[in-house]
Design an enzyme around this catalytic site. Structure first.
Site, PDB file in Angstrom:
ATOM      1  N   GLU A 194      34.836  36.182  39.677  1.00 22.78           N
ATOM      2  CA  GLU A 194      35.622  37.421  39.717  1.00 22.78           C
ATOM      3  C   GLU A 194      34.959  38.500  40.574  1.00 22.78           C
ATOM      4  O   GLU A 194      35.613  39.179  41.362  1.00 22.78           O
ATOM      5  CB  GLU A 194      35.805  37.942  38.279  1.00 22.78           C
ATOM      6  CG  GLU A 194      36.410  39.327  38.160  1.00 22.78           C
ATOM      7  CD  GLU A 194      37.878  39.366  38.550  1.00 22.78           C
ATOM      8  OE1 GLU A 194      38.402  40.475  38.716  1.00 22.78           O
ATOM      9  OE2 GLU A 194      38.485  38.289  38.720  1.00 22.78           O
ATOM     10  N   ASP A 195      33.630  38.660  40.423  1.00 27.53           N
ATOM     11  CA  ASP A 195      32.968  39.852  40.975  1.00 27.53           C
ATOM     12  C   ASP A 195      31.990  39.591  42.121  1.00 27.53           C
ATOM     13  O   ASP A 195      31.349  40.522  42.601  1.00 27.53           O
ATOM     14  CB  ASP A 195      32.206  40.584  39.857  1.00 27.53           C
ATOM     15  CG  ASP A 195      33.149  41.148  38.806  1.00 27.53           C
ATOM     16  OD1 ASP A 195      34.301  41.424  39.149  1.00 27.53           O
ATOM     17  OD2 ASP A 195      32.718  41.298  37.645  1.00 27.53           O
TER      18      ASP A 195
END
Length: 708
Positions: free
Chosen positions: A78-79
């Site tokens: 996700e990051d």
């Protein structure tokens, strides 16, 4: 917070799983640290301290290597620049799927609007159905975020706390992880109502100063009784969490001083037979409190929970709750469905009481499969997640599990929809009882049916299970569809005429497409059954016409006396409208609730003058958006209801909701929600209806039970 290094983490895993794949954990740790390099949390700490802390929480649950590795990597896809393919290649497809599942859950905005929330709940349960470990990582992630929430903005803290209280804490409880539920609730409570929490803690300190260490005294009393009976068992005592006490105070309407069962004790035995010997010893010494005994050993919860619960009047008459279970039962009580993955000495723990997560999920999701729309699904999920259970028996001896507060009608629908639809009566323990009777543990229920019987509209208010409510709604919708369509057509005609348009079939078909419904007939049926509002239908096609208020006063500036940083809400209990005298009550995080000056609910705030705000309405023309509930009794005759709706529309008032409160052979009693401009507009509508010969009685309804 100091970051746990990789060797310390491996030690935590090795303590319960000496055969752990240390190389896998080291590689995941190094990869995660490298991917998150240069990223920081709101507190200023390196971001990677968070995934490591989540992994450490999961070691407390003695989980497998794949789950620990997933925790270390749960934010990488996700990051960071990491990809699913890379994670799969380096750590295997199992870990990649778990990390991807956690990523999808992170993207769900579970605290958004009701419809969106329901759809996201569907996605959450779909993720659970693939692999429950995804939820375990997400719960640990939320727990660490709540433990470190102080570094977030106040508005974000409140949002996360509400989401935790409404979704994640009940979910942890439903999965049997009671310790996590209690901690999540208490952390959210600390954010949402710090004064309430502090008041509970202060009262505890005062109580302890007055009475001494009650927990230690009662623990010694129980140990003494067990020694006298020759029973080898461990005894633990604790004070209940502040939020648990607060909730009991709210449910029972009692102050702290009157709340007695604020202490909980656990007795952990060597075997199942000793559980019942302990129960006998405790009941021999102390008087059992009626209605507070539950045997979850003979009737386990669906998540595998087994224990005996009893409440007794202990030392100095104080009520204490005692839970009795074996060591294996205790492990399941602590870990819930996560016990399926827990390890001991390098092998998967063989706990006979741990449930198969796949079977548990199947039983949970089966009940949601028949939900036809978002609202129904959301209602089912929330009811199921919050429900405590009662166990009842069919005449054949089959056990039927139902949520607390269930009725014979819920029992009938739990057996089969056909049995519920044709129910005409019920016997509980051989005695005929009303259908609204609340069932208790261990009762035998016999359902009586009759051919041709159909569900009644009043049944919706009797049942508590989502399954029963959904089945009744479907049946009523089918039976009353033609009547609802006819009423809906009249409501639509009036609403469209109010904005200078015609309610044509083409317009309704367009509205159906915008609202996500099948066709124009479905729009009319839901409009007639008050499942959607007439303004929603008009706004779906002509949003500008509905919003256009000309020279009308801006709704957000309708009340004078509200400071620039506050927002206000009209209280649904008294439903004040412009032209009536009003006063405000302040709430932390909720702004100001506006009440009519004569509202009975204000009596509760008489001793809190600092929360009162002097308010009055802005002078000028207000839009017709202020809801007032009218209690109307009309003659039961052809066309009367249509004429009443037309009459209200003729006064330029919009009907936003309608509910049949009572149906008799010769009259109907309706609760009609009407949107009005001000007190003068209300007087005009009431006068017009009073003059109608088919209206037997009319009054403005103010309901103190409705709260903002």
């Amino acid at each position: 917070m100091q970051k746990i290094d990789v060797e310390d983490l491996i030690t935590l895993v090795r303590n319960y799983n000496p055969r752990t794949n240390e190389d896998l954990i080291r590689r995941a740790y190094d990869y995660g640290e490298r991917m998150h390099e240069g990223q920081f949390r709101k507190s200023g700490e390196p971001y990677f301290t968070h995934p490591v802390a989540v992994a450490a929480i999961l070691t407390e649950m003695r989980l497998d290597d794949a789950t620990i590795v997933t925790a270390l990597l749960h934010d990488t896809i996700e990051d960071t620049r990491s990809t699913y393919q890379e994670v799969s290649q380096m750590f295997g497809a199992d870990v990649a799927e778990l990390v991807n599942g956690v990523t999808k859950l992170t993207n769900l905005q579970l605290s958004s609007s009701e419809t969106k929330q329901a759809e996201n709940f569907r996605k959450l349960f779909m993720a659970m159905s693939k692999d429950l470990r995804v939820i375990l990582v997400k719960l640990a992630d939320r727990l660490h975020n709540m433990r470190t929430i102080k570094s977030m903005r106040p508005d974000k803290q409140a949002q996360k706390a509400r989401e935790t209280m409404e979704i994640y804490a009940p979910l942890a409880g439903r999965m049997g992880m009671q310790w996590m539920r209690e901690e999540l609730e208490d952390l959210a409570f600390r954010v949402l109502n710090p004064e309430g929490r502090n008041s509970i803690i202060r009262r505890f300190i005062t109580l302890q100063r007055e009475t001494g260490d009650v927990i230690q005294k009662i623990t010694q009393d129980i140990r003494h009784e067990l020694e006298e009976a020759g029973i080898d068992a461990d005894v633990f005592g604790r004070a209940k969490k502040p939020y648990g006490i607060w909730r009991k105070m709210q449910e029972k309407g009692q102050g702290f001083s009157r709340l007695s069962d604020i202490y909980g004790f656990r007795v952990i035995t060597r075997n199942e037979a000793d559980c019942y010997r302990v129960l006998g010893a405790i009941h021999h010494r102390w008087r059992a409190v009626p209605g507070r005994f539950k045997d979850y050993i003979s009737q386990p919860k669906s998540n595998g929970y087994r224990s005996i619960h009893t409440t007794v009047s202990g030392r100095d008459g104080k009520r204490v709750e005692v839970q009795i279970r074996t060591r294996q039962m205790h492990e399941v009580a602590e870990a819930g469905v996560a016990a399926h993955w827990s390890y001991r000495d390098g092998v998967r723990a063989e706990n006979p009481f741990a449930v198969d997560p796949a079977k548990w999920l199947a039983s949970l999701t089966e009940r949601f499969a028949n939900a036809e729309d978002h609202d129904e699904f959301l209602e089912n999920v929330k009811l199921e997640m919050y429900a405590d259970q009662v166990f009842c028996f069919s005449p054949k001896g089959d056990v039927v599990k139902l949520p607390k507060g269930a009725t014979p009608l819920d029992f009938a629908y739990a057996i089969h929809t056909r049995i519920g639809d044709s129910c005409v009566g019920a016997k509980v323990d051989g005695v005929r009882v009303p259908l609204w009777t609340r069932l208790k543990n261990g009762q035998s229920v016999e359902i009586m049916t009759a051919e041709g019987q159909r569900p009644q509209a009043t049944w919706i208010d009797i049942v508590v299970t989502g399954r029963a409510k959904g089945a009744i709604r479907r049946s009523l919708r089918e039976e009353d569809r033609e009547r609802y369509i006819k009423l809906g057509r009249e409501l639509a005609r009036v609403a469209f005429e109010n904005v200078g348009r015609k309610s044509t079939d083409k317009a309704l078909q367009t509205a159906a497409k915008t609202l996500g419904l099948d066709d124009a007939a479905e729009v009319l049926a839901r409009l007639g059954s008050a499942e959607i509002r007439a303004t929603d239908v008009v706004q779906a096609i002509y949003p500008d016409l509905v919003r256009d208020t000309g020279d009308e006063i801006d709704v957000e500036r309708a009340v004078i006396g509200i400071s620039a940083d506050q927002h206000f809400t009209i209280s649904p209990c008294c439903q004040p409208v412009p032209g009536e005298r009003i006063v405000g009550i302040t709430y932390r995080g909720r702004g100001v609730i506006v009440h009519a000056i004569d509202c009975p609910a204000l009596a509760a705030y008489e001793e809190q003058p600092e929360r009162w705000v002097d308010l009055h309405w802005q002078s000028g023309k207000h839009p017709a958006i202020y809801s007032v509930t009218l209690n109307v009794t009309i003659r039961n005759d052809a066309g009367v209801l249509g004429r009443i709706c037309t009459l209200i529309g003729d006064q330029k008032a919009n009907i936003s909701d309608m509910h049949f409160a009572d149906r008799k052979h010769d009259f109907y009693r309706l609760l009609i929600d009407v949107e009005l401009r001000d007190a003068e507009h209300l007087h005009t509508v009431l006068t017009a209806l009073e003059a109608e010969s088919d209206v037997a009685a009319i009054e403005r309804l103010r309901d103190a039970s409705r709260k903002a």
